[in-house]
Scaffold this motif. Structure first.
Motif, PDB file in Angstrom:
ATOM      1  N   GLU A 191       2.326   6.978  -6.716  1.00 32.10           N
ATOM      2  CA  GLU A 191       1.220   7.773  -7.275  1.00 32.10           C
ATOM      3  C   GLU A 191       1.621   9.314  -7.191  1.00 32.10           C
ATOM      4  O   GLU A 191       1.568  10.394  -8.034  1.00 32.10           O
ATOM      5  CB  GLU A 191      -0.026   7.611  -6.595  1.00 32.10           C
ATOM      6  CG  GLU A 191      -0.717   6.142  -7.309  1.00 32.10           C
ATOM      7  CD  GLU A 191      -1.837   5.947  -6.289  1.00 32.10           C
ATOM      8  OE1 GLU A 191      -2.049   6.512  -5.375  1.00 32.10           O
ATOM      9  OE2 GLU A 191      -2.473   4.837  -6.652  1.00 32.10           O
ATOM     10  N   GLY A 192       2.362   9.529  -6.101  1.00 35.19           N
ATOM     11  CA  GLY A 192       2.829  10.789  -5.734  1.00 35.19           C
ATOM     12  C   GLY A 192       3.954  11.138  -6.242  1.00 35.19           C
ATOM     13  O   GLY A 192       4.270  12.248  -6.871  1.00 35.19           O
ATOM     14  N   THR A 195       0.891  -1.196  -0.091  1.00 36.82           N
ATOM     15  CA  THR A 195       0.197   0.081  -0.080  1.00 36.82           C
ATOM     16  C   THR A 195       0.991   1.351  -0.067  1.00 36.82           C
ATOM     17  O   THR A 195       0.690   2.296  -0.787  1.00 36.82           O
ATOM     18  CB  THR A 195      -1.073   0.022   1.314  1.00 36.82           C
ATOM     19  OG1 THR A 195      -1.760  -1.202   1.061  1.00 36.82           O
ATOM     20  CG2 THR A 195      -1.782   1.213   1.202  1.00 36.82           C
ATOM     21  N   ALA A 196       1.964   1.292   0.662  1.00 34.25           N
ATOM     22  CA  ALA A 196       2.861   2.462   0.903  1.00 34.25           C
ATOM     23  C   ALA A 196       3.574   2.863  -0.373  1.00 34.25           C
ATOM     24  O   ALA A 196       3.747   3.661  -0.839  1.00 34.25           O
ATOM     25  CB  ALA A 196       3.817   2.384   2.096  1.00 34.25           C
ATOM     26  N   ARG A 220       2.590   1.763  -3.395  1.00 33.95           N
ATOM     27  CA  ARG A 220       1.604   2.383  -4.459  1.00 33.95           C
ATOM     28  C   ARG A 220       1.103   3.764  -4.034  1.00 33.95           C
ATOM     29  O   ARG A 220       1.201   4.281  -5.309  1.00 33.95           O
ATOM     30  CB  ARG A 220       0.324   1.599  -4.324  1.00 33.95           C
ATOM     31  CG  ARG A 220      -0.638   1.668  -5.263  1.00 33.95           C
ATOM     32  CD  ARG A 220      -2.158   1.092  -5.359  1.00 33.95           C
ATOM     33  NE  ARG A 220      -1.667  -0.558  -4.738  1.00 33.95           N
ATOM     34  CZ  ARG A 220      -2.000  -0.976  -3.826  1.00 33.95           C
ATOM     35  NH1 ARG A 220      -2.627  -0.458  -2.752  1.00 33.95           N
ATOM     36  NH2 ARG A 220      -1.782  -2.232  -3.415  1.00 33.95           N
ATOM     37  N   THR A 221       1.097   4.286  -3.104  1.00 30.52           N
ATOM     38  CA  THR A 221       0.893   5.578  -2.518  1.00 30.52           C
ATOM     39  C   THR A 221       1.943   6.488  -2.882  1.00 30.52           C
ATOM     40  O   THR A 221       2.022   7.697  -3.436  1.00 30.52           O
ATOM     41  CB  THR A 221       0.541   5.810  -1.020  1.00 30.52           C
ATOM     42  OG1 THR A 221      -0.679   4.924  -1.004  1.00 30.52           O
ATOM     43  CG2 THR A 221       0.272   7.205  -0.639  1.00 30.52           C
ATOM     44  N   TRP A 222       3.171   5.982  -2.590  1.00 30.25           N
ATOM     45  CA  TRP A 222       4.652   6.552  -3.026  1.00 30.25           C
ATOM     46  C   TRP A 222       4.626   6.875  -4.467  1.00 30.25           C
ATOM     47  O   TRP A 222       4.886   8.003  -5.171  1.00 30.25           O
ATOM     48  CB  TRP A 222       5.827   5.902  -2.448  1.00 30.25           C
ATOM     49  CG  TRP A 222       6.847   6.399  -2.999  1.00 30.25           C
ATOM     50  CD1 TRP A 222       7.641   7.502  -2.220  1.00 30.25           C
ATOM     51  CD2 TRP A 222       8.011   6.269  -4.192  1.00 30.25           C
ATOM     52  NE1 TRP A 222       8.802   7.980  -3.007  1.00 30.25           N
ATOM     53  CE2 TRP A 222       8.801   7.029  -4.229  1.00 30.25           C
ATOM     54  CE3 TRP A 222       7.655   5.324  -5.008  1.00 30.25           C
ATOM     55  CZ2 TRP A 222       9.721   7.149  -5.091  1.00 30.25           C
ATOM     56  CZ3 TRP A 222       8.855   5.358  -6.184  1.00 30.25           C
ATOM     57  CH2 TRP A 222       9.843   6.098  -6.128  1.00 30.25           C
TER      58      TRP A 222
END
Length: 141
Positions: free
Chosen positions: A74-75, A67-68, A70-72
């Motif tokens: 995307e940013g 999850t982390a 994927r979030t990283w």
């Protein structure tokens, strides 16, 4: 030049991961290459320590890291068209090389920290990847 690139990042080092991502993205764009991103969760060390947490803890850590990552991504790399996000657990340099081999990557992009005295004696992960990988390796400082 390259068809498939593995970008190995440490998402706990925002600045270093971003520098590596910028170079990995540019290289992939220049070559028209497929880009895969890998984050490695280091081993817990002694088997005794790892066994104390049990398999559920390892599964939770992996899920949270996915999850982390994927979030990283995307940013840090919005709209990059990443072919795959991967999380491995184990010895960092070994997992990077194994994933590159498994994916059939032509090149590996990895970040490096400024060497410290202990790195000259033990060798940082980036140096080990350079020494042992079959692929071309771009080390980003």
């Amino acid at each position: 030049m390259f068809n498939k690139i593995l970008l190995a990042v440490d998402i706990n080092d925002d600045a270093g991961a971003q520098r590596a991502a910028d170079h990995g993205l540019e290289l992939a764009r220049m070559c028209g290459a497929e880009l895969h991103v890998l984050n490695v969760v280091p081993d817990m060390g002694f088997n005794l320590v790892g066994s104390a947490f049990g398999p559920e803890h390892a599964k939770q850590v992996r899920t949270e890291t996915e999850t982390a990552l994927r979030t990283w991504a995307e940013g840090a790399m919005p709209g990059a068209g990443i072919a795959g996000l991967h999380v491995s657990q184990g010895t960092v340099y070994d997992q990077i090389i194994r994933k590159a081999d498994k994916l059939g990557a032509d090149a590996i992009v990895v970040g490096a920290h400024r060497p410290e005295l202990r790195d000259y004696l033990v060798g940082p992960n980036a140096a080990r990847v350079v020494r042992h990988a079959k692929q071309a390796v771009l080390v980003v400082r």
